[in-house]
Scaffold this motif. Structure first.
Motif, mmCIF file in Angstrom:
data_model
loop_
_atom_site.group_PDB
_atom_site.id
_atom_site.type_symbol
_atom_site.label_atom_id
_atom_site.label_comp_id
_atom_site.label_asym_id
_atom_site.label_seq_id
_atom_site.Cartn_x
_atom_site.Cartn_y
_atom_site.Cartn_z
ATOM 1 N N ARG A 1 34.831 90.953 19.527
ATOM 2 C CA ARG A 1 35.553 92.119 20.054
ATOM 3 C C ARG A 1 36.602 91.694 21.074
ATOM 4 N N GLY B 1 39.119 100.157 25.070
ATOM 5 C CA GLY B 1 37.953 100.847 24.522
ATOM 6 C C GLY B 1 37.128 99.966 23.598
ATOM 7 N N ILE B 2 37.780 98.995 22.964
ATOM 8 C CA ILE B 2 37.077 98.095 22.049
ATOM 9 C C ILE B 2 36.090 97.209 22.802
ATOM 10 N N LEU C 1 35.380 98.552 15.339
ATOM 11 C CA LEU C 1 36.230 98.458 16.526
ATOM 12 C C LEU C 1 36.107 99.702 17.395
ATOM 13 N N LEU C 2 36.151 100.874 16.767
ATOM 14 C CA LEU C 2 36.240 102.108 17.545
ATOM 15 C C LEU C 2 34.881 102.769 17.750
ATOM 16 N N ARG C 3 33.858 102.271 17.077
ATOM 17 C CA ARG C 3 32.495 102.804 17.217
ATOM 18 C C ARG C 3 32.472 104.312 16.990
ATOM 19 N N THR C 4 33.103 104.753 15.897
ATOM 20 C CA THR C 4 33.127 106.195 15.623
ATOM 21 C C THR C 4 31.768 106.677 15.133
ATOM 22 N N LEU D 1 40.497 113.440 13.560
ATOM 23 C CA LEU D 1 39.843 113.161 12.277
ATOM 24 C C LEU D 1 39.269 114.434 11.662
ATOM 25 N N ASP E 1 35.010 98.027 26.027
ATOM 26 C CA ASP E 1 34.292 98.847 27.006
ATOM 27 C C ASP E 1 33.709 100.069 26.287
ATOM 28 N N PRO E 2 32.391 100.017 25.978
ATOM 29 C CA PRO E 2 31.801 101.080 25.155
ATOM 30 C C PRO E 2 31.914 102.476 25.774
ATOM 31 N N ILE F 1 45.269 92.476 19.991
ATOM 32 C CA ILE F 1 45.903 93.787 19.836
ATOM 33 C C ILE F 1 47.008 93.980 20.874
ATOM 34 N N THR G 1 43.467 101.458 23.457
ATOM 35 C CA THR G 1 42.577 101.173 22.330
ATOM 36 C C THR G 1 41.852 99.850 22.543
ATOM 37 N N PHE H 1 37.281 107.820 24.419
ATOM 38 C CA PHE H 1 38.482 107.770 23.583
ATOM 39 C C PHE H 1 38.218 108.446 22.234
ATOM 40 N N VAL H 2 37.092 108.092 21.630
ATOM 41 C CA VAL H 2 36.759 108.652 20.319
ATOM 42 C C VAL H 2 36.491 110.148 20.436
ATOM 43 N N ALA I 1 40.505 92.393 20.611
ATOM 44 C CA ALA I 1 41.191 93.240 21.592
ATOM 45 C C ALA I 1 42.343 92.498 22.248
ATOM 46 N N LEU J 1 40.263 110.753 19.333
ATOM 47 C CA LEU J 1 40.263 110.387 17.917
ATOM 48 C C LEU J 1 39.556 111.397 17.038
ATOM 49 N N GLU J 2 38.310 111.717 17.409
ATOM 50 C CA GLU J 2 37.507 112.544 16.512
ATOM 51 C C GLU J 2 38.132 113.929 16.251
#
Lengths: 216, 216
Positions: free
Chosen positions: B128, A134-135, B191-194, A153, A137-138, B135, A131, A144-145, B132, A149-150
Motif C-alpha cells: 500500500r 486514504g490508501i 486500495l479504497l477498501r470499499t 457509486l 490511513d484506514p 500515485i 486518495t 473518503f469512501v 500510494a 465515493l460511495e
C-alpha cells in the motif's frame, strides 16, 4: 433548504445576521480553496491546519471550531466542489446518471465526464494526495469512501437497477458489483497512470462491460 | 541462468568466491526484508537508506553501491518476492496464467490468488505504501508500472490472446483493455477498501466480465 453541513460558529448565535452568514460563507470557501491548493502543492502529510488558516486569511481557531481535522476540511472541500459543479449544471445540487433509455450512451456520458474530472489540472493533485493518504490511513480512507465515493457509486446502482427493470441488464447481476467493472478501470488508469485516460477508453470500457468478453 | 538484476559489488571482482556470493545474497535479501518491514511500519516518506541499512545490518554505502534510491530498493524487493513465490511454486521463476481450456476457471484461479496476495498481512502495508507513493510521485509511479505492474498485466494479454484464438473471447476486443475489467475491480476494492475483497468477489468479477452486463 437547510444545508446541514454548513459549519456554524459555536458562539454568538444572536449575531448571525445575513452579513455574518456571507462572511462565514466566504471564509468557508476560502478555507476549502486553501486546503485544496496547499495539499496539491506540498502533499497531504505536510499540509497543516496552520498552513490552511494562513493561506485562507483566517485564524486557526476558526478552522478548529468548524472542523475536527485537516482530513475533515479536505473531504468537505471536495464535497463542496461536487455541489458547486452540480449547482452550475443546474441539477439543484443532486447529480444523477441520465436515463435516456440508451444505457450504453448514458454510461458513456457519465464516464467521459468522470475522465474530464479526474484529469482536471486544477484538482488532480489534491485529489491524488487525498486518495493516496486514504490508501495508507484506514480511518481517512473510510471517511473518503463513506462521504465522497460511495454516494457517487450509488448513482450507478440506481441507473443499473432501472436498466434491469427495462430489461437492459441481466436480472441476476448485483448492480453494486457490476458498477465496479465500469468505474474501477478508469480509477486504475488514473491512479497508476498505466495508459492514457481518454474518452475513447471510457467508451471502450462501457462496450466491453456491457457486451462481455465472450462471443455472443 | 544469470540473474541480471543481482547486485554486484563494484570492487574486488577477484575475491568473488562462492562464499562472497552467498554473503552478498544474504545481504541483498536482508536489505529487501528491512526495506519492506520499515516502509510497512513508518510509511514510504519516512523510510531512509540509513534506516534500511541499520535494520539490515549493513553499511549504508553497501546500499548506495547497489541501488540508486530507496524506490529502487523497494521495487526490487517486491520483484524478488514475486520471484521467490514463483520459485516456491516450481514455476522456474516465470509466472503464467494457467491454460486448462476453461477460461473462466483459469481467470478465477489467478484472481483468487491475487486476492490472497493483496490481503497477505505480511506485505499489505509496504505494498500500500509503495502504491500510494507512486500515485503522488509520477517518476516512482512510472517505475512501479514498468517493472512490477505491466509485466504481470502482460500475462493476461497472453492468456486472453490464446482465448481469442480458441474462440472463447470476442476477436474484436483489445486484450490490453479487456484485462482491466478483470484486474481493476480487485485493485479498486483493495486500495479504497470499499467492500470485502474475497474469493467470491473475484469469481463474480470474472463471471460479470466474461458474460457482460446485458442479457444474452
Amino acid at each position: 433548504m437547510a444545508d446541514t453541513r454548513t459549519p456554524e460558529p459555536a458562539a454568538k448565535p444572536a449575531a448571525r445576521t445575513p452579513d455574518t452568514t456571507r462572511r462565514s460563507e466566504r471564509s468557508r470557501r476560502a478555507i476549502y480553496d486553501a486546503a485544496l491548493s496547499l495539499v496539491g502543492e506540498v502533499g497531504y502529510p505536510k499540509t497543516t491546519i496552520e498552513g490552511i488558516a494562513a493561506r485562507a486569511g483566517v485564524g486557526k481557531q476558526t478552522i478548529y471550531r468548524w472542523w475536527p481535522s485537516k482530513a475533515a476540511v479536505l473531504l468537505e472541500a471536495f464535497l463542496d466542489l461536487g455541489e458547486r459543479a452540480a449547482e452550475a449544471a443546474g441539477a439543484g445540487g443532486d447529480y444523477e446518471i441520465p436515463d435516456t433509455g440508451d444505457l450504453a450512451a448514458d454510461l458513456k456520458t457519465v464516464l467521459r465526464a468522470t475522465v474530464d474530472e479526474l484529469v482536471d489540472p486544477q484538482y488532480e493533485a489534491p485529489s491524488r494526495a487525498l486518495t493516496a493518504a486514504g490508501i495508507v490511513d484506514p480511518v481517512l480512507g473510510a471517511e473518503f469512501v463513506e462521504k465522497l465515493l460511495e454516494p457517487s457509486l450509488q448513482l450507478y446502482v440506481k441507473r443499473l437497477r432501472a436498466a434491469q427493470e427495462a430489461g437492459d441488464v441481466r436480472p441476476d447481476l448485483d448492480p453494486r458489483v457490476a458498477l465496479e467493472l465500469l468505474v474501477a478501470p478508469l480509477a486504475h488508469r488514473w491512479l497508476l497512470r498505466t495508459l492514457p485516460l481518454t474518452h475513447a477508453y471510457a467508451d471502450a470500457v462501457v462496450d466491453c462491460a456491457l457486451g462481455g468478453l465472450t462471443p455472443r
